[in-house]
Design a protein around this motif. Structure first.
Motif, mmCIF file in Angstrom:
data_model
loop_
_atom_site.group_PDB
_atom_site.id
_atom_site.type_symbol
_atom_site.label_atom_id
_atom_site.label_comp_id
_atom_site.label_asym_id
_atom_site.label_seq_id
_atom_site.Cartn_x
_atom_site.Cartn_y
_atom_site.Cartn_z
ATOM 1 N N SER A 9 22.186 14.061 48.096
ATOM 2 C CA SER A 9 23.618 14.311 48.231
ATOM 3 C C SER A 9 24.257 13.129 48.931
ATOM 4 N N THR A 10 25.431 12.735 48.489
ATOM 5 C CA THR A 10 26.142 11.650 49.149
ATOM 6 C C THR A 10 26.756 12.104 50.471
ATOM 7 N N LEU A 11 26.542 13.366 50.846
ATOM 8 C CA LEU A 11 26.975 13.877 52.152
ATOM 9 C C LEU A 11 25.824 13.971 53.148
ATOM 10 N N SER A 12 24.605 13.717 52.725
ATOM 11 C CA SER A 12 23.427 14.018 53.542
ATOM 12 C C SER A 12 23.097 12.911 54.538
ATOM 13 N N PRO A 13 23.097 13.226 55.844
ATOM 14 C CA PRO A 13 22.715 12.196 56.819
ATOM 15 C C PRO A 13 21.248 11.809 56.717
ATOM 16 N N PHE A 14 20.429 12.745 56.303
ATOM 17 C CA PHE A 14 18.999 12.442 56.188
ATOM 18 C C PHE A 14 18.729 11.535 54.983
ATOM 19 N N THR A 15 19.540 11.677 53.939
ATOM 20 C CA THR A 15 19.448 10.738 52.827
ATOM 21 C C THR A 15 19.876 9.346 53.295
ATOM 22 N N TYR A 16 20.912 9.282 54.106
ATOM 23 C CA TYR A 16 21.328 7.991 54.673
ATOM 24 C C TYR A 16 20.204 7.358 55.480
ATOM 25 N N LEU A 17 19.537 8.159 56.302
ATOM 26 C CA LEU A 17 18.481 7.619 57.164
ATOM 27 C C LEU A 17 17.266 7.129 56.371
ATOM 28 N N ALA A 18 17.154 7.534 55.118
ATOM 29 C CA ALA A 18 16.074 7.006 54.269
ATOM 30 C C ALA A 18 16.300 5.536 53.949
ATOM 31 N N GLY A 19 17.535 5.060 54.127
ATOM 32 C CA GLY A 19 17.838 3.660 53.844
ATOM 33 C C GLY A 19 17.510 3.308 52.406
ATOM 34 N N THR A 20 16.860 2.193 52.216
ATOM 35 C CA THR A 20 16.432 1.765 50.872
ATOM 36 C C THR A 20 14.902 1.774 50.771
ATOM 37 N N ARG A 21 14.287 2.615 51.587
ATOM 38 C CA ARG A 21 12.823 2.666 51.590
ATOM 39 C C ARG A 21 12.268 3.185 50.271
ATOM 40 N N LEU A 22 12.951 4.126 49.631
ATOM 41 C CA LEU A 22 12.469 4.619 48.335
ATOM 42 C C LEU A 22 12.378 3.481 47.341
ATOM 43 N N GLU A 24 12.039 0.326 47.921
ATOM 44 C CA GLU A 24 10.952 -0.582 48.308
ATOM 45 C C GLU A 24 9.594 -0.019 47.888
ATOM 46 N N ILE A 25 9.400 1.282 48.098
ATOM 47 C CA ILE A 25 8.146 1.934 47.715
ATOM 48 C C ILE A 25 7.974 1.909 46.200
ATOM 49 N N ALA A 26 9.033 2.249 45.478
ATOM 50 C CA ALA A 26 8.956 2.283 44.011
ATOM 51 C C ALA A 26 8.623 0.903 43.454
ATOM 52 N N ALA A 27 9.220 -0.134 44.024
ATOM 53 C CA ALA A 27 8.938 -1.492 43.561
ATOM 54 C C ALA A 27 7.489 -1.868 43.846
ATOM 55 N N ARG A 28 7.008 -1.485 45.017
ATOM 56 C CA ARG A 28 5.632 -1.826 45.400
ATOM 57 C C ARG A 28 4.617 -1.087 44.547
ATOM 58 N N LEU A 107 21.491 -0.074 42.008
ATOM 59 C CA LEU A 107 21.808 1.341 42.163
ATOM 60 C C LEU A 107 21.411 1.861 43.550
ATOM 61 N N GLY A 108 20.241 1.453 44.028
ATOM 62 C CA GLY A 108 19.825 1.863 45.366
ATOM 63 C C GLY A 108 20.789 1.369 46.420
ATOM 64 N N GLY A 109 21.259 0.138 46.263
ATOM 65 C CA GLY A 109 22.243 -0.416 47.188
ATOM 66 C C GLY A 109 23.548 0.352 47.143
ATOM 67 N N LEU A 110 23.961 0.775 45.955
ATOM 68 C CA LEU A 110 25.183 1.558 45.803
ATOM 69 C C LEU A 110 25.064 2.887 46.525
ATOM 70 N N VAL A 111 23.956 3.589 46.301
ATOM 71 C CA VAL A 111 23.756 4.889 46.960
ATOM 72 C C VAL A 111 23.773 4.716 48.475
ATOM 73 N N HIS A 112 23.038 3.734 48.960
ATOM 74 C CA HIS A 112 22.993 3.535 50.411
ATOM 75 C C HIS A 112 24.357 3.102 50.951
ATOM 76 N N LEU A 191 4.942 9.955 50.380
ATOM 77 C CA LEU A 191 5.222 9.599 48.985
ATOM 78 C C LEU A 191 4.517 8.284 48.634
ATOM 79 N N ASP A 192 4.591 7.326 49.526
ATOM 80 C CA ASP A 192 3.933 6.043 49.308
ATOM 81 C C ASP A 192 2.424 6.212 49.179
ATOM 82 N N LEU A 193 1.844 7.005 50.080
ATOM 83 C CA LEU A 193 0.402 7.245 50.018
ATOM 84 C C LEU A 193 0.006 7.945 48.716
ATOM 85 N N PHE A 194 0.837 8.894 48.281
ATOM 86 C CA PHE A 194 0.535 9.595 47.031
ATOM 87 C C PHE A 194 0.566 8.639 45.841
ATOM 88 N N LEU A 195 1.575 7.799 45.807
ATOM 89 C CA LEU A 195 1.688 6.856 44.686
ATOM 90 C C LEU A 195 0.560 5.830 44.699
#
Length: 199
Positions: A9-22, A24-28, A107-112, A191-195
Protein backbone atom coordinates in the motif's frame (compact mmCIF):
# COMPACT_ATOMS: atom_id res chain seq x y z
CA UNK A 1 13.55 -17.46 -12.37
CA UNK A 2 11.50 -16.88 -9.23
CA UNK A 3 8.40 -14.71 -9.53
CA UNK A 4 7.64 -12.36 -6.63
CA UNK A 5 4.18 -10.84 -6.40
CA UNK A 6 4.69 -7.75 -4.26
CA UNK A 7 1.52 -6.62 -2.49
CA UNK A 8 1.78 -3.22 -0.83
CA UNK A 9 0.00 0.00 0.00
CA UNK A 10 1.25 3.49 -0.76
CA UNK A 11 -0.01 4.39 2.74
CA UNK A 12 2.02 1.76 4.60
CA UNK A 13 4.89 2.94 6.82
CA UNK A 14 6.27 -0.57 6.96
CA UNK A 15 6.38 -0.69 3.17
CA UNK A 16 8.31 2.59 3.30
CA UNK A 17 10.77 1.12 5.80
CA UNK A 18 11.51 -1.71 3.35
CA UNK A 19 13.27 0.92 1.23
CA UNK A 20 14.55 -0.60 -2.00
CA UNK A 21 15.77 -3.80 -0.40
CA UNK A 22 13.32 -5.95 -2.37
CA UNK A 23 14.74 -4.65 -5.64
CA UNK A 24 18.29 -5.32 -4.42
CA UNK A 25 17.39 -8.88 -3.40
CA UNK A 26 15.54 -9.58 -6.65
CA UNK A 27 18.49 -8.33 -8.70
CA UNK A 28 20.94 -10.43 -6.69
CA UNK A 29 18.83 -13.59 -6.91
CA UNK A 30 17.60 -13.15 -10.48
CA UNK A 31 13.94 -12.88 -9.44
CA UNK A 32 11.20 -11.04 -11.29
CA UNK A 33 8.92 -8.66 -9.34
CA UNK A 34 5.33 -7.76 -10.17
CA UNK A 35 4.15 -4.72 -8.22
CA UNK A 36 0.60 -5.00 -6.90
CA UNK A 37 -0.58 -1.90 -5.06
CA UNK A 38 -3.81 -2.57 -3.21
CA UNK A 39 -6.41 -1.00 -0.93
CA UNK A 40 -4.98 -1.95 2.47
CA UNK A 41 -7.95 -0.67 4.50
CA UNK A 42 -10.36 -2.88 2.56
CA UNK A 43 -7.90 -5.78 2.82
CA UNK A 44 -7.97 -5.44 6.62
CA UNK A 45 -11.76 -5.77 6.68
CA UNK A 46 -11.63 -8.75 4.29
CA UNK A 47 -8.95 -10.69 6.21
CA UNK A 48 -9.71 -10.08 9.89
CA UNK A 49 -7.51 -7.05 10.39
CA UNK A 50 -8.35 -3.69 11.93
CA UNK A 51 -7.63 -0.24 10.52
CA UNK A 52 -5.16 1.72 12.66
CA UNK A 53 -7.82 4.22 13.78
CA UNK A 54 -9.85 1.34 15.26
CA UNK A 55 -7.02 -0.54 16.98
CA UNK A 56 -6.67 -0.89 20.72
CA UNK A 57 -4.23 1.63 22.28
CA UNK A 58 -1.92 -1.24 23.26
CA UNK A 59 -1.53 -2.23 19.63
CA UNK A 60 -0.96 1.35 18.55
CA UNK A 61 1.70 1.82 21.23
CA UNK A 62 3.49 -1.28 19.95
CA UNK A 63 3.16 -0.03 16.36
CA UNK A 64 4.85 3.24 17.36
CA UNK A 65 7.73 1.33 18.93
CA UNK A 66 8.10 -0.88 15.88
CA UNK A 67 8.18 2.17 13.62
CA UNK A 68 10.84 3.81 15.77
CA UNK A 69 12.96 0.66 15.79
CA UNK A 70 12.42 0.14 12.06
CA UNK A 71 13.46 3.72 11.35
CA UNK A 72 16.66 3.32 13.34
CA UNK A 73 17.55 0.03 11.63
CA UNK A 74 16.79 1.30 8.14
CA UNK A 75 18.38 4.70 8.56
CA UNK A 76 15.45 6.24 6.69
CA UNK A 77 13.92 9.49 7.96
CA UNK A 78 10.41 8.87 9.31
CA UNK A 79 7.64 11.05 10.71
CA UNK A 80 5.45 8.66 12.71
CA UNK A 81 2.48 11.04 12.41
CA UNK A 82 2.75 12.55 8.92
CA UNK A 83 0.66 15.55 7.95
CA UNK A 84 -1.09 13.85 5.02
CA UNK A 85 -2.01 10.43 6.39
CA UNK A 86 -4.25 8.79 5.74
CA UNK A 87 -4.98 10.20 2.31
CA UNK A 88 -6.49 8.74 -0.83
CA UNK A 89 -4.03 6.05 -2.03
CA UNK A 90 -5.80 5.42 -5.34
CA UNK A 91 -4.15 8.12 -7.53
CA UNK A 92 -0.61 7.07 -6.58
CA UNK A 93 -1.50 3.40 -6.94
CA UNK A 94 -2.99 3.99 -10.38
CA UNK A 95 0.18 5.82 -11.43
CA UNK A 96 2.34 2.88 -10.29
CA UNK A 97 0.16 0.43 -12.20
CA UNK A 98 0.30 2.56 -15.37
CA UNK A 99 4.07 3.05 -14.99
CA UNK A 100 4.57 -0.71 -14.66
CA UNK A 101 2.60 -1.27 -17.85
CA UNK A 102 4.70 1.33 -19.68
CA UNK A 103 7.88 -0.67 -19.10
CA UNK A 104 9.99 2.47 -18.66
CA UNK A 105 11.83 3.96 -15.71
CA UNK A 106 12.70 2.76 -12.21
CA UNK A 107 9.55 1.23 -10.75
CA UNK A 108 11.09 0.42 -7.38
CA UNK A 109 12.37 3.98 -7.15
CA UNK A 110 8.90 5.30 -7.98
CA UNK A 111 7.23 3.21 -5.27
CA UNK A 112 9.80 4.24 -2.69
CA UNK A 113 9.61 7.88 -3.76
CA UNK A 114 5.85 7.95 -3.27
CA UNK A 115 6.17 6.34 0.15
CA UNK A 116 8.98 8.73 1.08
CA UNK A 117 6.74 11.66 0.10
CA UNK A 118 4.22 10.54 2.75
CA UNK A 119 6.47 9.40 5.57
CA UNK A 120 9.37 11.81 5.29
CA UNK A 121 8.54 14.80 3.10
CA UNK A 122 5.06 15.80 4.37
CA UNK A 123 3.48 15.61 0.91
CA UNK A 124 -0.01 14.54 -0.08
CA UNK A 125 0.32 11.65 -2.51
CA UNK A 126 -3.29 12.15 -3.63
CA UNK A 127 -2.14 15.35 -5.36
CA UNK A 128 -1.33 15.14 -9.06
CA UNK A 129 1.76 17.38 -8.86
CA UNK A 130 3.35 15.12 -6.23
CA UNK A 131 2.73 12.03 -8.35
CA UNK A 132 3.96 13.72 -11.52
CA UNK A 133 7.20 14.77 -9.82
CA UNK A 134 7.88 11.22 -8.62
CA UNK A 135 7.15 9.80 -12.06
CA UNK A 136 9.54 12.23 -13.71
CA UNK A 137 12.24 11.78 -11.06
CA UNK A 138 12.21 8.02 -11.73
CA UNK A 139 12.39 8.12 -15.50
CA UNK A 140 8.69 7.98 -16.40
CA UNK A 141 6.55 10.32 -18.45
CA UNK A 142 4.83 12.51 -15.84
CA UNK A 143 1.68 12.47 -17.98
CA UNK A 144 1.20 8.84 -16.89
CA UNK A 145 -0.39 10.36 -13.78
CA UNK A 146 -3.44 11.15 -15.93
CA UNK A 147 -3.46 8.20 -18.35
CA UNK A 148 -5.10 4.79 -18.25
CA UNK A 149 -7.13 5.61 -15.16
CA UNK A 150 -9.98 3.18 -15.91
CA UNK A 151 -7.75 0.19 -16.62
CA UNK A 152 -5.54 1.07 -13.62
CA UNK A 153 -8.61 1.27 -11.38
CA UNK A 154 -9.71 -2.15 -12.60
CA UNK A 155 -6.25 -3.62 -11.91
CA UNK A 156 -6.16 -1.98 -8.47
CA UNK A 157 -9.43 -3.73 -7.61
CA UNK A 158 -8.14 -6.99 -9.11
CA UNK A 159 -4.97 -6.74 -6.99
CA UNK A 160 -7.13 -6.71 -3.86
CA UNK A 161 -9.02 -9.82 -4.93
CA UNK A 162 -5.76 -11.58 -5.81
CA UNK A 163 -4.31 -10.59 -2.45
CA UNK A 164 -7.24 -12.11 -0.58
CA UNK A 165 -7.00 -15.29 -2.67
CA UNK A 166 -3.24 -15.50 -1.96
CA UNK A 167 -3.79 -15.23 1.83
CA UNK A 168 -2.28 -11.75 1.99
CA UNK A 169 -3.39 -9.80 5.07
CA UNK A 170 -0.98 -6.88 5.42
CA UNK A 171 1.73 -4.84 3.74
CA UNK A 172 4.35 -5.23 2.57
CA UNK A 173 3.64 -8.82 1.57
CA UNK A 174 5.75 -10.93 -0.77
CA UNK A 175 4.44 -14.08 -2.50
CA UNK A 176 7.04 -16.22 -4.28
CA UNK A 177 5.85 -18.42 -7.14
CA UNK A 178 2.30 -18.26 -5.82
CA UNK A 179 3.14 -20.30 -2.73
CA UNK A 180 5.78 -19.10 -0.27
CA UNK A 181 4.73 -15.97 1.61
CA UNK A 182 6.59 -13.35 3.62
CA UNK A 183 4.92 -10.54 5.57
CA UNK A 184 6.68 -7.39 6.59
CA UNK A 185 9.80 -5.39 5.85
CA UNK A 186 11.50 -7.34 8.63
CA UNK A 187 11.11 -10.58 6.65
CA UNK A 188 13.18 -9.49 3.68
CA UNK A 189 16.23 -11.35 5.00
CA UNK A 190 14.12 -14.53 5.09
CA UNK A 191 12.93 -13.84 1.55
CA UNK A 192 16.56 -13.51 0.48
CA UNK A 193 17.50 -16.76 2.20
CA UNK A 194 14.57 -18.55 0.57
CA UNK A 195 15.51 -17.32 -2.89
CA UNK A 196 19.08 -18.47 -2.29
CA UNK A 197 17.86 -21.99 -1.39
CA UNK A 198 18.93 -21.75 2.25
CA UNK A 199 15.46 -21.60 3.77
Amino acid sequence: MAQIDYYFSTLSPFTYLAGTRLEEIAARRGADVTYKPMDIMTLFTRTGGVAPKDRHPARMAYRAQELRRGQLKSGLPLNIKPMFWPTNPAPSSYAIITAQQSGDGDLGGLVHGILRAVWSEEKDIAESDVIRTELEDNGFDPDLADKGMLSAAEEYARNLEEAVAANVFGAPFYVVDGAETFWGHDRLDDLDLFLSGKL
